[in-house]
Enzyme design. Structure first.
Site, mmCIF file in Angstrom:
data_model
loop_
_atom_site.group_PDB
_atom_site.id
_atom_site.type_symbol
_atom_site.label_atom_id
_atom_site.label_comp_id
_atom_site.label_asym_id
_atom_site.label_seq_id
_atom_site.Cartn_x
_atom_site.Cartn_y
_atom_site.Cartn_z
ATOM 1 N N ASN A 114 -9.915 -0.515 -0.652
ATOM 2 C CA ASN A 114 -8.590 -0.354 -0.819
ATOM 3 C C ASN A 114 -7.811 -0.957 -2.071
ATOM 4 O O ASN A 114 -8.048 -2.152 -2.140
ATOM 5 C CB ASN A 114 -7.952 -1.206 0.525
ATOM 6 C CG ASN A 114 -6.334 -0.910 0.552
ATOM 7 O OD1 ASN A 114 -5.877 -0.584 -0.283
ATOM 8 N ND2 ASN A 114 -6.065 -1.618 1.809
ATOM 9 N N CYS A 141 0.789 -1.092 -0.115
ATOM 10 C CA CYS A 141 -0.086 0.007 -0.035
ATOM 11 C C CYS A 141 0.826 1.150 0.106
ATOM 12 O O CYS A 141 0.353 2.313 -0.327
ATOM 13 C CB CYS A 141 -0.861 -0.100 1.246
ATOM 14 S SG CYS A 141 -1.976 -1.257 1.155
ATOM 15 N N HIS A 200 -3.542 6.996 2.041
ATOM 16 C CA HIS A 200 -3.862 5.679 1.796
ATOM 17 C C HIS A 200 -5.240 5.331 2.327
ATOM 18 O O HIS A 200 -5.629 5.734 3.448
ATOM 19 C CB HIS A 200 -2.832 4.783 2.224
ATOM 20 C CG HIS A 200 -3.157 3.293 1.915
ATOM 21 N ND1 HIS A 200 -3.508 2.802 0.553
ATOM 22 C CD2 HIS A 200 -3.433 2.289 2.400
ATOM 23 C CE1 HIS A 200 -3.950 1.648 0.659
ATOM 24 N NE2 HIS A 200 -3.660 1.028 1.834
#
Ligand code: UT7
Length: 331
Positions: free
Chosen positions: A286, A116, A256
């Site tokens: 995500n 990520c 993020h």
């Protein structure tokens, strides 16, 4: 001569058409829209469908529209970096495949695997090539087909992730706009809590690994949450302090998008109000390396030349970090 900085001069994205809603997930696993919304802030996510379609298709879609938008020939690009943990294949690099699919022939290209945090890692690496003066047009792509490594019978992970690709163009700037600073960190002890068990050189694929469902994301959510909340906020505050940025100096925070609660905690620690935080987790979930450039793409028209922007991420590895940049254009 003034220092050359690396400025983002364009941003684009590719979102697959198929929308997987919480309502649909309710039919697949024992979950509810209410649980997913309150625990994560996610309502729907995109899924890339189609035989043989991979992360390179997400990345190539984003790069193609970036080139068109900027009116740039693929031949002008001299470096392509793709952040991904779901490469089309072990090798060659997905960046190589993206370059081929978009007609980029004069560039070298490689992948970065930092989960990520992949986009901010790749952005920082791309920045160095511009700052050194050796490269003039660098494309940084964040792309992940997370649906390829999600177990859609596991309610703990299948509600979290989506597929997307997004890309930025980096070019030299000598007016002081662009990437000013970055702080990147990693701690491999985090692999215990978030990893894919098999398919790598330590545990190659076999019938046994497939039967044991070891080719999917394994995550101990609560443990990752604790590290993420602390480290993503800490590093964002650290980069502000290092650059003498007060809360009121920050125009935008680009976090993020893993969990709305982690985003809120980061913004609170930075002392930045919610209107200044880019949040689109509700619609995309995500998307790993794609979350941050996807936000930049969605907010492109709202950002103004000179805006102070802080990007911040935390992910598998563990990897985490923050980037401080001054937005370089009005659109
Ligand atoms: O982006 C890369 C880094 N990753 C992250 O940053 C993710 C960090 N972790 C998280 O965001 C959160 O930990 C999750 C969203 C993954 C989970 O939220 P949580 O508040 O930590 O829930 P939990 O894992 O503690 O589970 C609470 C309960 C459990 O039931 P019991 O044991 O209390 O009876 C779970 O079994 O919720 C249950 N549960 C679910 N219930 C309905 C877990 N998943 C689901 C689900 N639907 N999808």
């Amino acid at each position: 001569m003034s220092k050359i900085t690396a400025a983002i001069t364009g941003v684009s994205s590719f979102l697959p058409e198929y929308i997987l809603t919480n309502k649909e997930l309710e039919k697949m696993v024992e979950t509810t829209d209410e649980w997913i919304m309150t625990r994560t802030g996610i309502r729907e996510r995109r899924i890339l469908k189609g035989e043989g379609k991979g992360t390179s298709d997400l990345g190539a879609g984003a790069v193609k529209s970036l080139l068109e938008k900027k009116g740039i020939s693929p031949n002008e690009i001299d470096l392509v970096i793709c952040a991904t943990i779901t490469p089309d294949m072990f090798f060659p690099a997905t960046a190589n495949i993206i370059s081929d699919k978009t007609g980029i022939k004069n560039a070298f290209s490689f992948d970065i695997g930092a989960a990520c945090s992949g986009f901010i890692y790749a952005l920082t690496v791309g920045t160095k090539f511009i700052e050194s003066g050796t490269h003039k047009k660098v494309i940084v792509v964040g792309a992940d087909k997370m649906s390829s490594i999600v177990d859609y019978t596991d309610r703990q992970t299948c509600v979290l992730f989506g597929d997307a690709g997004a890309a930025v163009l980096l070019e030299p700037n000598n007016e002081g706009y662009g990437i000013i600073d970055s702080l990147l960190k990693s701690d491999g002890c985090g692999r215990a809590y978030l990893h894919m068990k098999a398919g790598g050189s330590a545990r190659p694929s076999s019938h046994e690994t497939v039967d044991a469902k070891e080719h999917y994301i394994y995550q101990e959510g609560q443990s990752v949450f604790k590290f993420a909340v602390k480290n993503m906020a800490d590093v964002a505050v650290e980069i502000m302090e290092k650059n003498n940025l007060k809360s009121e100096d920050v125009a935008w925070v680009v976090p993020h998008q893993a969990n709305l609660r982690i985003i809120d905690a980061t913004a609170n620690r930075m002392g930045v109000s919610k209107e200044k935080v880019m949040i689109n987790i509700e619609r995309y979930g995500n998307t790993t390396a794609a979350t941050i450039p996807l936000c930049l793409w969605e907010w492109e028209k709202k950002m103004k030349k000179g805006d102070n922007i802080v990007l911040s991420a935390f992910g598998g590895g563990f990897t985490w970090g923050a980037v401080y940049l001054k937005w370089a254009y009005n659109s």
